[in-house]
Write a protein that holds these residues in place. Sequence first.
Motif, short mmCIF file in Angstrom:
data_model
loop_
_atom_site.label_atom_id
_atom_site.label_comp_id
_atom_site.label_asym_id
_atom_site.label_seq_id
_atom_site.Cartn_x
_atom_site.Cartn_y
_atom_site.Cartn_z
N ARG A 77 13.85 0.93 -19.87
CA ARG A 77 13.62 2.17 -20.62
C ARG A 77 14.92 2.84 -21.07
O ARG A 77 15.03 3.33 -22.17
N PHE A 78 15.91 2.88 -20.18
CA PHE A 78 17.12 3.65 -20.44
C PHE A 78 18.34 2.80 -20.81
O PHE A 78 19.30 3.31 -21.37
N GLY A 79 18.30 1.52 -20.50
CA GLY A 79 19.48 0.68 -20.68
C GLY A 79 19.95 0.53 -22.12
O GLY A 79 21.16 0.50 -22.38
N SER A 80 19.02 0.47 -23.06
CA SER A 80 19.43 0.22 -24.45
C SER A 80 20.33 1.34 -24.99
O SER A 80 21.32 1.07 -25.68
N ARG A 81 20.02 2.60 -24.67
CA ARG A 81 20.87 3.71 -25.14
C ARG A 81 22.27 3.63 -24.52
O ARG A 81 23.28 3.88 -25.18
N LEU A 82 22.31 3.27 -23.23
CA LEU A 82 23.61 3.16 -22.55
C LEU A 82 24.41 2.00 -23.12
O LEU A 82 25.63 2.11 -23.31
N GLN A 83 23.73 0.91 -23.42
CA GLN A 83 24.41 -0.25 -24.00
C GLN A 83 24.91 0.07 -25.40
O GLN A 83 26.04 -0.30 -25.77
N GLU A 84 24.10 0.76 -26.21
CA GLU A 84 24.53 1.15 -27.56
C GLU A 84 25.77 2.04 -27.50
O GLU A 84 26.68 1.89 -28.30
N TRP A 85 25.77 2.96 -26.55
CA TRP A 85 26.92 3.85 -26.42
C TRP A 85 28.16 3.06 -26.01
O TRP A 85 29.24 3.22 -26.57
N HIS A 86 28.00 2.18 -25.02
CA HIS A 86 29.15 1.40 -24.53
C HIS A 86 29.68 0.45 -25.60
O HIS A 86 30.89 0.35 -25.81
N GLU A 87 28.78 -0.25 -26.28
CA GLU A 87 29.19 -1.26 -27.25
C GLU A 87 29.73 -0.66 -28.55
O GLU A 87 30.69 -1.15 -29.12
#
Length: 141
Positions: A74-84
Amino acid sequence: MDLTRPTPTEPAVTEVGSPRARFFYKVLGFVFVGLGVLGAVLPLLPTTPFLLVALWAFSRSSRRFHHWLYTHPRFGSRLQEWHEYGIVPVKVKVSAISAMLVSLALMVFVMHAKWYVIATSGVFMLIGATYVLSRPSRPRS
């Protein structure tokens, strides 16, 4: 599984040496995960900033929990988008700015806050809004 999206590169995890410090960061991580989950269901509470702090805390305390949050369905994609890519999607920008405006309106019309409280809050919200709006909305090609 989305085959068009490459596997994210996970940020480095540097666990601090002291068991006491790792425990502190782990507790801090779970407190911010809790706040982030609350933000997912409460309209005026943000989600992603709390989860970013939780991810940072887990990066200092636990590879396991860091990986769990970074790859969460649920939450990982936003964190990954921010990191990448350092992106804030348009939907998130609209939500953040709307929450700021509603909060300011509540202070003015419902709480009848003092002018200096409204002005100070407005300045901080303006700074936050400027930062959010300055971030790209999608990855650069």
